[in-house]
Each structure stands twice: as structure tokens, then as C-alpha cells.
Design a protein around this motif. Structure first.
Motif, PDB file in Angstrom:
ATOM      1  N   VAL A 113     -16.318  18.095 -33.988  1.00 20.71           N
ATOM      2  CA  VAL A 113     -16.744  16.847 -34.636  1.00 20.71           C
ATOM      3  C   VAL A 113     -18.243  16.843 -34.926  1.00 20.71           C
ATOM      4  CG1 VAL A 113     -16.634  14.333 -34.465  1.00 20.71           C
ATOM      5  CG2 VAL A 113     -14.998  15.727 -33.230  1.00 20.71           C
ATOM      6  N   ARG A 114     -19.015  17.502 -34.053  1.00 17.81           N
ATOM      7  CA  ARG A 114     -20.464  17.400 -34.215  1.00 17.81           C
ATOM      8  C   ARG A 114     -21.110  18.766 -34.410  1.00 17.81           C
ATOM      9  NH1 ARG A 114     -20.336  14.017 -30.008  1.00 17.81           N
ATOM     10  NH2 ARG A 114     -21.359  15.571 -28.717  1.00 17.81           N
ATOM     11  N   ASP A 172     -32.218  15.364 -42.867  1.00 14.11           N
ATOM     12  CA  ASP A 172     -32.846  15.371 -41.542  1.00 14.11           C
ATOM     13  C   ASP A 172     -32.093  16.258 -40.538  1.00 14.11           C
ATOM     14  OD1 ASP A 172     -34.370  13.502 -42.832  1.00 14.11           O
ATOM     15  OD2 ASP A 172     -33.518  11.769 -41.804  1.00 14.11           O
ATOM     16  N   LEU A 173     -30.741  16.278 -40.645  1.00 11.87           N
ATOM     17  CA  LEU A 173     -29.952  17.054 -39.680  1.00 11.87           C
ATOM     18  C   LEU A 173     -29.321  18.303 -40.304  1.00 11.87           C
ATOM     19  CD1 LEU A 173     -27.958  14.233 -37.795  1.00 11.87           C
ATOM     20  CD2 LEU A 173     -30.258  15.046 -37.358  1.00 11.87           C
ATOM     21  N   GLY A 174     -29.262  18.362 -41.633  1.00 12.81           N
ATOM     22  CA  GLY A 174     -28.579  19.497 -42.282  1.00 12.81           C
ATOM     23  C   GLY A 174     -27.070  19.372 -42.185  1.00 12.81           C
ATOM     24  N   ILE A 175     -26.560  18.139 -42.253  1.00 16.48           N
ATOM     25  CA  ILE A 175     -25.120  17.898 -42.175  1.00 16.48           C
ATOM     26  C   ILE A 175     -24.625  17.441 -43.554  1.00 16.48           C
ATOM     27  CG2 ILE A 175     -23.304  16.465 -41.101  1.00 16.48           C
ATOM     28  CD1 ILE A 175     -24.605  18.421 -39.132  1.00 16.48           C
ATOM     29  N   THR A 176     -23.690  18.198 -44.133  1.00 22.68           N
ATOM     30  CA  THR A 176     -23.208  17.856 -45.471  1.00 22.68           C
ATOM     31  C   THR A 176     -22.141  16.761 -45.407  1.00 22.68           C
ATOM     32  OG1 THR A 176     -21.527  19.589 -45.333  1.00 22.68           O
ATOM     33  CG2 THR A 176     -23.623  20.194 -46.347  1.00 22.68           C
ATOM     34  N   SER A 177     -21.986  16.028 -46.529  1.00 25.95           N
ATOM     35  CA  SER A 177     -21.010  14.938 -46.607  1.00 25.95           C
ATOM     36  C   SER A 177     -20.351  14.981 -47.974  1.00 25.95           C
ATOM     37  CB  SER A 177     -21.735  13.604 -46.432  1.00 25.95           C
ATOM     38  OG  SER A 177     -22.746  13.497 -47.420  1.00 25.95           O
ATOM     39  N   MET A 178     -19.384  14.089 -48.217  1.00 20.92           N
ATOM     40  CA  MET A 178     -18.757  14.008 -49.542  1.00 20.92           C
ATOM     41  C   MET A 178     -19.808  13.746 -50.619  1.00 20.92           C
ATOM     42  SD  MET A 178     -15.140  13.330 -49.669  1.00 20.92           S
ATOM     43  CE  MET A 178     -14.983  11.719 -50.472  1.00 20.92           C
ATOM     44  N   GLN A 179     -20.756  12.828 -50.300  1.00 21.32           N
ATOM     45  CA  GLN A 179     -21.781  12.484 -51.300  1.00 21.32           C
ATOM     46  C   GLN A 179     -22.726  13.653 -51.555  1.00 21.32           C
ATOM     47  OE1 GLN A 179     -20.966  10.449 -48.749  1.00 21.32           O
ATOM     48  NE2 GLN A 179     -21.589   8.336 -49.122  1.00 21.32           N
ATOM     49  N   LEU A 180     -23.135  14.341 -50.492  1.00 19.33           N
ATOM     50  CA  LEU A 180     -24.109  15.420 -50.605  1.00 19.33           C
ATOM     51  C   LEU A 180     -23.506  16.689 -49.997  1.00 19.33           C
ATOM     52  CD1 LEU A 180     -27.251  13.289 -49.596  1.00 19.33           C
ATOM     53  CD2 LEU A 180     -26.528  13.888 -51.895  1.00 19.33           C
ATOM     54  N   ALA A 226     -16.409  21.768 -44.690  1.00 25.74           N
ATOM     55  CA  ALA A 226     -16.832  21.229 -45.984  1.00 25.74           C
ATOM     56  C   ALA A 226     -16.083  19.919 -46.242  1.00 25.74           C
ATOM     57  CB  ALA A 226     -16.541  22.242 -47.093  1.00 25.74           C
ATOM     58  N   PRO A 227     -16.681  18.760 -46.079  1.00 21.61           N
ATOM     59  CA  PRO A 227     -18.047  18.576 -45.596  1.00 21.61           C
ATOM     60  C   PRO A 227     -18.117  18.613 -44.066  1.00 21.61           C
ATOM     61  CG  PRO A 227     -17.087  16.441 -46.102  1.00 21.61           C
ATOM     62  CD  PRO A 227     -16.045  17.464 -46.423  1.00 21.61           C
ATOM     63  N   GLU A 228     -19.363  18.642 -43.553  1.00 21.33           N
ATOM     64  CA  GLU A 228     -19.539  18.738 -42.099  1.00 21.33           C
ATOM     65  C   GLU A 228     -19.311  17.403 -41.394  1.00 21.33           C
ATOM     66  OE1 GLU A 228     -22.528  22.594 -42.030  1.00 21.33           O
ATOM     67  OE2 GLU A 228     -23.366  20.625 -42.438  1.00 21.33           O
ATOM     68  N   ILE A 229     -19.577  16.307 -42.092  1.00 24.13           N
ATOM     69  CA  ILE A 229     -19.149  15.002 -41.542  1.00 24.13           C
ATOM     70  C   ILE A 229     -18.173  14.424 -42.558  1.00 24.13           C
ATOM     71  CG2 ILE A 229     -21.186  13.720 -42.451  1.00 24.13           C
ATOM     72  CD1 ILE A 229     -20.809  11.884 -39.901  1.00 24.13           C
ATOM     73  N   ASN A 230     -16.974  14.067 -42.089  1.00 23.72           N
ATOM     74  CA  ASN A 230     -15.984  13.597 -43.064  1.00 23.72           C
ATOM     75  C   ASN A 230     -16.189  12.117 -43.379  1.00 23.72           C
ATOM     76  OD1 ASN A 230     -14.634  12.007 -41.135  1.00 23.72           O
ATOM     77  ND2 ASN A 230     -13.287  13.705 -40.566  1.00 23.72           N
ATOM     78  N   LYS A 231     -15.435  11.642 -44.347  1.00 21.46           N
ATOM     79  CA  LYS A 231     -15.615  10.295 -44.879  1.00 21.46           C
ATOM     80  C   LYS A 231     -15.408   9.233 -43.791  1.00 21.46           C
ATOM     81  CE  LYS A 231     -14.066   7.547 -48.751  1.00 21.46           C
ATOM     82  NZ  LYS A 231     -12.998   7.261 -49.678  1.00 21.46           N
ATOM     83  N   LEU A 234     -18.405   9.289 -41.237  1.00 19.23           N
ATOM     84  CA  LEU A 234     -19.606   8.748 -41.879  1.00 19.23           C
ATOM     85  C   LEU A 234     -19.445   7.238 -42.058  1.00 19.23           C
ATOM     86  CD1 LEU A 234     -22.368   9.240 -43.064  1.00 19.23           C
ATOM     87  CD2 LEU A 234     -21.332   9.949 -45.202  1.00 19.23           C
ATOM     88  N   GLY A 235     -18.216   6.814 -42.344  1.00 19.18           N
ATOM     89  CA  GLY A 235     -17.924   5.379 -42.463  1.00 19.18           C
ATOM     90  C   GLY A 235     -18.259   4.640 -41.167  1.00 19.18           C
ATOM     91  N   TYR A 236     -17.992   5.278 -40.019  1.00 14.51           N
ATOM     92  CA  TYR A 236     -18.322   4.639 -38.733  1.00 14.51           C
ATOM     93  C   TYR A 236     -19.834   4.461 -38.585  1.00 14.51           C
ATOM     94  CZ  TYR A 236     -13.528   5.791 -37.216  1.00 14.51           C
ATOM     95  OH  TYR A 236     -12.166   5.900 -37.114  1.00 14.51           O
ATOM     96  N   VAL A 237     -20.588   5.494 -39.005  1.00 17.19           N
ATOM     97  CA  VAL A 237     -22.054   5.391 -38.901  1.00 17.19           C
ATOM     98  C   VAL A 237     -22.560   4.305 -39.865  1.00 17.19           C
ATOM     99  CG1 VAL A 237     -24.250   6.638 -39.078  1.00 17.19           C
ATOM    100  CG2 VAL A 237     -22.219   7.834 -38.253  1.00 17.19           C
ATOM    101  N   ASN A 238     -21.951   4.247 -41.056  1.00 16.38           N
ATOM    102  CA  ASN A 238     -22.360   3.205 -42.007  1.00 16.38           C
ATOM    103  C   ASN A 238     -22.081   1.820 -41.441  1.00 16.38           C
ATOM    104  OD1 ASN A 238     -23.006   5.286 -43.690  1.00 16.38           O
ATOM    105  ND2 ASN A 238     -21.184   5.112 -44.985  1.00 16.38           N
TER     106      ASN A 238
END
Ligand code: HEC
Ligand code: HEC
Length: 441
Positions: free
Chosen positions: A72-73, A263-271, A291-296, A299-303
Motif C-alpha cells: 500500500v505504501r 514531494d514523495l515521488g508517488i504517481t497517481s491517476m492524475q499524475l 501504476a499508479p502508486e497510489i490508487n484512486k 488518494l480519495g481518503y487523503v483528499n
């Protein structure tokens, strides 16, 4: 009361106290130290609370190099500034520029670009180092280099003769591992701000923001104010910028995806691309954490976490009202706009979220979408009084150069020159009242 009903009564009181403490605790994030930037909005459902908690864990815990059993991380880097969001936003709060004598704390980062614009109208990344200087890397990749700061003291005085000294930062880059920067490189130092109340700022209507715009200074008060318009990778369109020191991010989702990537070098759907330039071969050929390294979903939880942190709570003190009067007398509220209505709720961020030219002395000389090299977004003042208890320092402004509120105001120039001059003319009593007010925010 007989002893049975007495016992029943006390049991009820106990249960009630337990439930109440549990709910209050659940409504504050479990950060170490002062929790002033960690209160959650009141109307969260219990399922949202669970997601916020998951988001908090992703924000607080360190990311690791891929491949790892911590699926996960993993995916940190290859180039990065820090291993977790929390390491720059301690206690959901603000960074401090300096670590020791000359070395920079990682919570102060540097954006890089060269003359020109990206296809979406944003800054054009420096061709070798990319859009952000990343002084750290995973083992198999060269880190980009180091930055140091030296401060030059500049003295001045208030009209009543009291002296002050301001420190101007001078940065030097060394050990540049991938060669020299392109000769027209533009560099913007930025410190991590606190992240409380951002969901509320995102809810301010477009119309309310536009109501304070005065591009051509039609009312002739010397203060203009305009919106930044930036590309949203989440919504795939241009939108009003609200976050970042130059209002260079439109939404919490964009800002967070940007932070994971830059900042962390973690890819996402957006980037989806690692932040390696085409000239950083070792970086580009590293293993990724998926791909990506954090899934939608994650990332939604962090948002949701970031959107759910309530505004810092005002604690009115003895001079609050008098201090607010001094604030208004100096026209600070022309940019640090006191309040907005969002639905039924009045929020008091003390910001218009607009861009203002604060003069040459604060300029980074690097434009960011519509923001010029001397324009900055008015930062919300809510929380300025809480920073010392959460983060243990009172450094302010985009690069943390101000050591306290006095210095932060004294650096104002450009459109804010009138306010700065009014501040220089305050009596020591008025200054005391002003700081009481600001410290209550
Ligand atoms: C290396 C230090 C650093 C790390 C790590 C970091 N941030 Fe930030 N953060 C910053 C800086 C600097 C800014 C201001 C950026 C700008 O002006 O463009 C910022 C801004 C923000 C903002 C907007 C605040 C505002 O008031 O406009 C949010 C939200 C945020 N970061 C969330 C995160 C999240 C989520 C993470 C983890 C994925 C994270 N940050 C990791 C330094 C950091
Ligand atoms: C013309 C608009 C404008 C006016 C007027 C103005 N400010 Fe600001 N203020 C800004 C901007 C823009 C910044 C960010 C500058 C930077 O970071 O380099 C700022 C930063 C600050 C900060 C630091 C906040 C932080 O989070 O680091 C404080 C404190 C502050 N202003 C207080 C005041 C006070 C008090 C007055 C009245 C004497 C005032 N300002 C008048 C636009 C304004």
C-alpha cells in the motif's frame, strides 16, 4: 434517591462521559503535540470518519522504496523531498526553513523552471531537474544535490524609534548531480503551510471570489487583486487557483496529487509519470510501486482527510476587539478579507485568495500561471496564532524568512505599502493590541 437509582444514575453519567469523550476524540486527529490544526468538521458520518482515519494514516506514515511487502505504501521516489506528508506538515501544520546553521529543512522546497510556458500555461520545468528540486533519492539513484541558506540582516526602525531587523535569505545550490541548471533557471522557495480549513476554502463560491477582484484598481486604493487560473489535472480544465503560495492549485485533489508526485515521488491517476526528467536516466529506469502508486480510492481518503479538517478555533483575548480595529484602520482586510458565507456557515479566513503584487523585496521572479514574479496569494491568517504551539516557531511568509508577525508585516511592500507604512506609525500599545488579535486567530 435510593441506592439502586443512585447507582443507575452514576452508571448513566459514566456511560455518557465515555461516549462524549469518545466522540470528541474521534473528531480530532491523533497528531503528536498540539491539536489546533487537527479538529475535524462536525457533520462527518461514521463511514467518512473511518475514511478520514485511513487518509490520516497515509498522510502520517512514511512511504518506502518499491518493491516492498508494504504494497500500500511503496513506490517512494526515485527522487523525493520527504518520506511522508507529515514530515513537512508536522501536526498538520507549517514547516520551518532552517535545520541548523546553514542547512535547509526539507519542509522548504524549491520550484524550478525556465523561460516559457508549459502547454497548459503553467511554468516550463527546468529541462534536467524538472519542476522541483529533490535533494533526496532511493539508493540506486543519484539525489539532485543540496541547498544552503544564508541570511543577511537589514535593519530599520518604527516611527517611534523602536528598531527592527529583517533577514533576507540567499540560497546556494551545490553538488548538482546532473550538471548545471539551464542558465535562465527560475527558482521559487516555498515553505509547507498548515493544512487546516482547506475544505472550507474550496467551498467559497466562484462569485464570492470574483467579487473582490479589482484588476485595474478601479476604486483607486492602490490594491488590485486578481484570480490565478490554473490547469486542474483532476477536472482536465482550467479553474480558479486557491491553494499554494501563488494560488497555483485549483482543488484539494489537485494539490494532493501534486504533493504525492512532486514531494514523495508517488504517481497517481492524475499524475501518472514519475518526476524524472528525460535526462535523469537512473531515475527513469527505476522499479515503480505500481501504476499508479497510489490508487484512486486511497488518494480519495487523503483528499477527504484534508477537506475534513475544520478551521482553527479563534480564542478571543482581552485586546481582540481593539486589535481588530487596528487591523481595519491599516486596511489589512482589503486583502486579508475577514469573512465569507458558505451555505449557512460564516467562515473567517482573513484572505481573499487573490494574487497581489507585494513588491520587489518579496519577489521570487518566477511566474506561476497568471501570477507574476512578484505576486503572491494572500495567505489566510486563521491559524497564525496557533503555529507556535503546533510547530514550535513563529516563522512566516512563503519562505519562512519572517521570524515573527512583526517581521511578516514589515516585509509587505507593493500593493501593501500603505498598510506597511500605517503599521510603522502605530504606537507600541496599538501594536500590542494588533498582535493580541492576530494571536487569537
Ligand atoms: C517537502 C515538503 C512537503 C511534503 C512532503 C508535503 N508538502 Fe504539502 N506543501 C508543501 C509546500 C511547500 C506547499 C506550498 C506549495 C506551493 O506553494 O505550491 C504545500 C502545500 C500543501 C497544501 C495546500 C496548502 C494551502 O494552504 O494552500 C496541501 C493540501 C498539502 N500541501 C498537502 C500535502 C499532502 C497530502 C502531502 C503528502 C502527499 C504533502 N502535502 C507533502 C510542502 C510539502
Ligand atoms: C495588498 C494585499 C495585502 C495587504 C493590504 C496586507 N497583506 Fe498581509 N499578506 C499579503 C500577501 C500576498 C502575503 C504573502 C506574502 C509572502 O508570503 O511572501 C501576506 C502575508 C501576511 C502574513 C504572513 C502570513 C503567513 O501565513 O505566513 C501576515 C501575518 C500578514 N500578511 C498580515 C498582514 C497585516 C497585519 C496587514 C495590515 C497591516 C496586511 N497583512 C496587509 C497580502 C496583503
Amino acid at each position: 434517591m435510593n441506592s439502586f437509582s443512585k447507582n443507575l444514575f452514576f452508571t448513566l453519567v459514566l456511560v455518557l462521559t465515555f461516549v462524549l469523550t469518545r466522540t470528541t476524540l474521534a473528531r480530532t486527529l491523533n497528531v503528536t503535540g498540539a491539536k489546533d490544526f487537527s479538529h475535524l468538521l462536525e457533520n462527518l458520518s461514521s463511514s467518512d470518519l473511518a475514511k478520514v482515519k485511513a487518509g490520516f494514516s497515509l498522510f502520517a506514515k512514511g512511504w518506502v522504496t518499491a518493491p516492498s511487502s508494504t504494497r500500500v505504501r511503496d513506490g517512494l521516489g526515485p527522487l523525493f523531498n520527504a518520506v511522508s506528508c507529515m514530515s513537512c506538515h508536522q501536526g498538520m501544520g507549517r514547516g520551518k526553513p532552517q535545520k541548523s546553521d546553514l542547512s535547509i529543512d526539507h519542509s522548504l522546497l524549491f520550484r524550478l523552471s525556465v523561460t516559457g510556458k508549459s502547454p497548459h500555461g503553467g511554468p516550463l520545468s527546468e529541462p534536467t531537474y524538472g519542476g522541483q528540486f529533490q535533494p533526496r533519492s532511493i539508493i540506486s539513484v543519484k539525489s539532485e544535490g543540496q541547498v544552503k541558506v544564508e541570511y543577511i540582516e537589514e535593519v530599520g526602525q518604527f516611527l517611534d524609534g523602536e528598531k527592527y531587523s529583517l533577514r533576507r535569505p540567499v540560497y546556494s545550490f551545490s553538488n548538482l548531480a546532473y550538471g548545471a541548471f539551464q542558465s535562465d533557471v527560475l527558482i521559487s522557495p516555498r515553505i509547507a503551510p498548515h493544512v487546516a480549513g482547506l475544505g472550507l476554502l474550496e467551498k467559497i463560491s466562484r462569485e464570492s471570489l470574483l467579487a473582490n477582484v479589482d484588476v485595474a484598481d478601479v476604486d483607486g486604493d492602490g490594491i488590485s487583486g486578481r484570480v490565478n487560473t490554473v490547469w486542474s489535472p483532476t477536472h482536465k480544465k482550467h479553474m480558479i487557483g486557491r491553494f499554494g503560495w501563488k494560488a497555483n492549485q485549483a482543488t484539494v485533489a489537485d494539490q494532493n496529487a501534486g504533493a504525492f508526485s512532486g514531494d514523495l515521488g508517488i504517481t497517481s491517476m492524475q499524475l501518472p509519470n514519475e518526476s524524472c526528467s528525460s535526462l535523469q536516466f537512473d531515475c527513469a529506469s527505476s522499479l515503480t510501486g505500481g501504476a499508479p502508486e497510489i490508487n484512486k480510492k486511497l488518494l480519495g481518503y487523503v483528499n477527504l482527510l484534508i477537506s475534513s479538517i475544520d478551521a482553527p478555533r479563534v480564542i478571543k483575548n482581552e485586546f481582540y476587539t481593539k486589535g481588530l480595529k487596528v487591523f481595519r484602520k491599516m486596511q489589512c482586510q482589503k486583502c486579508h478579507v475577514e469573512s465569507f458565507k458558505i451555505g449557512e456557515r460564516e467562515i473567517r479566513p482573513y484572505s481573499d485568495l487573490l494574487l497581489h503584487d507585494l513588491g520587489e523585496r518579496l519577489a521570487d521572479k518566477r511566474s506561476d500561471y497568471l501570477a507574476s514574479g512578484s505576486e503572491w496569494k494572500t495567505p489566510p491568517l486563521w491559524g497564525v496564532g496557533k503555529q507556535s504551539s503546533v510547530n514550535g516557531h513563529t516563522n512566516f511568509l512563503h519562505d519562512g524568512r519572517a521570524r515573527n508577525l512583526t517581521e511578516a508585516i514589515l516585509w509587505h511592500g507593493g500593493e501593501a505599502s500603505g498598510s506597511k507604512n500605517a503599521f510603522l506609525g502605530l504606537s507600541s500599545m496599538e501594536r500590542k493590541e494588533l498582535f493580541s488579535f492576530l494571536n487569537s486567530l
